[in-house]
Design a protein around this motif. Structure first.
Motif, short mmCIF file in Angstrom:
data_model
loop_
_atom_site.label_atom_id
_atom_site.label_comp_id
_atom_site.label_asym_id
_atom_site.label_seq_id
_atom_site.Cartn_x
_atom_site.Cartn_y
_atom_site.Cartn_z
N VAL A 261 0.90 -1.62 0.15
CA VAL A 261 -0.21 -0.02 -0.26
C VAL A 261 0.66 1.63 -0.14
CG1 VAL A 261 -1.60 0.99 0.93
CG2 VAL A 261 -1.54 -1.15 1.33
N PRO A 262 0.70 1.63 -1.39
CA PRO A 262 1.16 3.61 -0.85
C PRO A 262 1.32 3.92 0.35
CG PRO A 262 0.00 3.68 -2.56
CD PRO A 262 -0.22 1.96 -1.92
N PRO A 263 1.80 5.29 0.38
CA PRO A 263 1.87 6.29 1.74
C PRO A 263 0.55 7.57 0.94
CG PRO A 263 3.70 6.61 0.45
CD PRO A 263 3.17 5.46 -0.06
N ARG A 264 -0.18 7.57 2.00
CA ARG A 264 -1.06 8.76 2.03
C ARG A 264 -2.29 7.86 0.47
NH1 ARG A 264 1.35 11.98 -0.49
NH2 ARG A 264 3.45 11.10 -0.38
N ALA A 265 -3.06 6.44 1.10
CA ALA A 265 -3.59 6.34 0.50
C ALA A 265 -5.35 6.39 0.41
CB ALA A 265 -3.38 4.38 -0.14
N VAL A 266 -6.39 6.66 -0.41
CA VAL A 266 -6.84 7.14 -0.57
C VAL A 266 -8.15 6.45 -2.39
CG1 VAL A 266 -9.07 8.99 -0.27
CG2 VAL A 266 -6.68 9.50 0.94
N CYS A 267 -9.42 5.76 -1.46
CA CYS A 267 -10.37 5.49 -2.10
C CYS A 267 -11.24 6.79 -2.14
CB CYS A 267 -10.67 4.57 -2.10
SG CYS A 267 -9.35 2.98 -2.24
N ILE A 268 -12.25 6.96 -3.33
CA ILE A 268 -13.24 7.65 -3.26
C ILE A 268 -14.57 6.66 -3.33
CG2 ILE A 268 -14.78 9.68 -4.90
CD1 ILE A 268 -11.37 10.36 -5.88
N THR A 269 -15.60 7.04 -3.10
CA THR A 269 -16.78 6.65 -3.48
C THR A 269 -18.18 7.41 -3.64
OG1 THR A 269 -17.27 5.77 -0.53
CG2 THR A 269 -15.94 3.86 -2.17
N PHE A 270 -18.96 6.87 -3.88
CA PHE A 270 -20.40 7.76 -4.46
C PHE A 270 -21.67 6.82 -4.19
CE2 PHE A 270 -17.74 9.87 -7.19
CZ PHE A 270 -17.84 10.80 -6.39
N ASP A 271 -22.43 6.77 -3.46
CA ASP A 271 -23.28 5.63 -2.56
C ASP A 271 -24.89 6.17 -3.62
OD1 ASP A 271 -22.22 3.98 -1.35
OD2 ASP A 271 -22.90 4.88 0.90
N ASP A 272 -25.51 5.78 -4.06
CA ASP A 272 -27.54 5.53 -4.28
C ASP A 272 -27.57 5.59 -6.02
OD1 ASP A 272 -28.09 5.76 -1.91
OD2 ASP A 272 -28.29 8.04 -1.19
N GLY A 273 -26.53 6.48 -6.46
CA GLY A 273 -26.71 6.26 -8.20
C GLY A 273 -27.19 7.37 -8.45
N TYR A 274 -26.85 9.15 -8.05
CA TYR A 274 -27.30 9.78 -8.45
C TYR A 274 -26.23 10.61 -9.29
CZ TYR A 274 -29.82 10.48 -4.06
OH TYR A 274 -30.54 10.78 -2.92
N ARG A 275 -26.86 11.14 -10.48
CA ARG A 275 -26.95 11.06 -12.36
C ARG A 275 -25.92 13.00 -11.93
NH1 ARG A 275 -31.79 12.05 -16.23
NH2 ARG A 275 -30.24 12.43 -17.33
N SER A 276 -25.71 13.16 -10.76
CA SER A 276 -24.73 14.29 -10.91
C SER A 276 -22.95 13.85 -10.23
CB SER A 276 -25.00 15.20 -9.76
OG SER A 276 -25.02 14.42 -8.52
N VAL A 277 -23.02 12.54 -10.18
CA VAL A 277 -22.14 11.53 -10.73
C VAL A 277 -21.36 12.39 -11.95
CG1 VAL A 277 -20.57 9.50 -9.52
CG2 VAL A 277 -22.27 10.23 -8.17
N HIS A 278 -22.46 11.52 -12.64
CA HIS A 278 -21.70 11.92 -14.28
C HIS A 278 -21.34 13.08 -14.69
CE1 HIS A 278 -23.35 11.11 -19.22
NE2 HIS A 278 -22.23 10.07 -18.58
N GLU A 279 -22.91 13.85 -14.39
CA GLU A 279 -22.83 15.54 -14.89
C GLU A 279 -21.46 15.81 -14.00
OE1 GLU A 279 -26.82 15.53 -14.01
OE2 GLU A 279 -27.63 15.15 -15.94
N LEU A 280 -21.48 15.96 -13.12
CA LEU A 280 -21.09 16.80 -12.69
C LEU A 280 -19.44 16.65 -11.85
CD1 LEU A 280 -23.47 18.57 -9.92
CD2 LEU A 280 -22.66 19.51 -12.45
N ALA A 281 -19.49 15.37 -11.44
CA ALA A 281 -18.05 14.84 -10.99
C ALA A 281 -17.08 14.07 -11.59
CB ALA A 281 -19.02 13.57 -9.28
N LEU A 282 -18.29 13.57 -12.51
CA LEU A 282 -16.54 12.98 -13.86
C LEU A 282 -16.17 13.52 -14.41
CD1 LEU A 282 -16.50 10.40 -15.05
CD2 LEU A 282 -18.23 10.38 -16.50
N PRO A 283 -16.77 15.18 -15.19
CA PRO A 283 -15.45 15.46 -15.80
C PRO A 283 -14.35 16.46 -14.83
CG PRO A 283 -17.89 16.30 -16.16
CD PRO A 283 -18.12 15.16 -15.25
N VAL A 284 -14.97 16.02 -13.59
CA VAL A 284 -13.53 17.01 -13.02
C VAL A 284 -12.33 16.04 -12.02
CG1 VAL A 284 -13.13 17.64 -10.20
CG2 VAL A 284 -14.94 18.62 -11.32
N LEU A 285 -12.89 14.13 -11.50
CA LEU A 285 -12.57 12.92 -11.79
C LEU A 285 -11.71 12.90 -13.14
CD1 LEU A 285 -14.81 10.94 -9.61
CD2 LEU A 285 -13.09 12.43 -9.42
#
Length: 319
Positions: free
Chosen positions: A76-100
């Motif tokens: 495991v590298p130092p400072r290891a982090v994962c990102i998750t979202f729950d439920d399945g809101y479309r804002s994950v696709h519309e707003l979060a995805l471009p940032v990611l």
């Protein structure tokens, strides 16, 4: 200066815990186009953007799949982090995805399959009722939930928090009846289309955003009989695999509090359904000592970059 402090502290934590690599998992639900007093715990796009930029600068962001493999291999590298979202809101696709995508960050979306493609989650019906009803109070005594004040914006926001929490633990049939009552009060809904479509899920998967399962209808599993709970768990896996055309190996428990929202029966069901790992909402970071089917992850509450970074370091130190 703050970035250097966060990286240095994270490296020190990794050295101190050598041989016991740790991964902190941050959990979101949706990203808002603008701040909302009714969804104060959800980041707007500006907040989400600086949070992701800080993760990209100061942490090693891994997919859940890669994080679990790294823990198994002891690499495991130092400072290891994962990102998750729950439920399945479309804002994950519309707003979060471009940032990611811009920052080249992986993530996982745990989808409640029954709400895909135009359906609305019960909690959003409550949000709409509390936000839009012109009355001064909301009388839900027939559901054993009492009467709630709608007289001012702060009272409406407080009502939403109380009512949402109480509604989580209604028996499924009673909660469905409550949603029907709210739909009658609100009339024509303005909240349709909040959830991902199948096409959006496929596009997320194509861009490296993993799809995980989050039951079919997002019930509190302890409120169900065993047969219904198994159908919720296994059914979500089956539904989502049919949409994206590949295995869905990861699961997240709705609400995620052990002993209250799920118990040992449901852990066994998740194993039986063929999942490879499952996630709770406990605070802390995952290590090789954790039960693979009860891995912690938490929501980031802090409103400045330094506090946000220090919160993640606290989780990594806590283990």
């Amino acid at each position: 200066m703050n970035d250097q402090l966060i990286r240095s502290a994270g490296n020190a934590i990794a050295r101190f815990t050598r041989g016991n690599g740790r991964v902190a998992i941050v959990n979101y639900h949706r990203v808002l186009a603008a701040p909302s007093p009714f969804l104060a715990s959800e980041p707007d796009i500006d907040t989400f953007t600086w949070q992701m930029e800080l993760l990209a600068r100061c942490f090693n962001v891994l997919s859940l799949r890669d994080a679990l493999a790294a823990i198994e291999s002891g690499r495991v590298p130092p400072r290891a982090v994962c990102i998750t979202f729950d439920d399945g809101y479309r804002s994950v696709h519309e707003l979060a995805l471009p940032v990611l995508r811009r920052l080249k960050l992986p993530a996982t979306v745990f989808v409640s399959s029954g709400y895909v493609n135009g359906h609305t989650m019960w909690n959003d019906r409550i949000v709409e009722a509390v936000e839009t009803l012109p009355a001064e109070e909301l009388d839900l005594a027939e559901f054993g939930l009492g009467v709630y004040s709608l007289r001012s914006m702060p009272e409406r926001a407080a009502t939403l928090g109380k009512l949402t929490e109480a509604s989580k633990y209604l028996p499924p049939q009673e909660r469905s009846r409550l949603v029907g009552r709210l739909e009658t009060l609100v009339g024509e809904s303005a909240v349709e289309g909040l959830m991902l479509t199948p096409e959006m899920m496929i596009n997320l998967d194509r861009h490296g955003i993993e799809i995980g399962a989050h039951t079919v209808t997002h019930p509190i599993l302890t409120s169900l009989d065993d047969a219904s709970a198994m159908q919720e768990i296994a059914g979500s896996k089956r539904d989502l695999e049919a949409i994206i055309g590949k295995p869905v190996p990861l699961f997240a428990y709705p609400n995620g509090k052990v002993g209250k929202d799920y118990d040992a029966r449901h852990v066994a069901m998740v194993r039986e359904a063929g999942f490879q790992a499952a996630f709770t909402t406990a605070v802390g970071s995952i290590t090789r000592h954790h039960d693979r089917f009860q891995l912690p992850r938490s929501r980031p509450w802090d409103d400045t970059p330094l506090r946000f970074g220090l919160r993640l370091l606290q989780w990594l130190a806590r283990g």
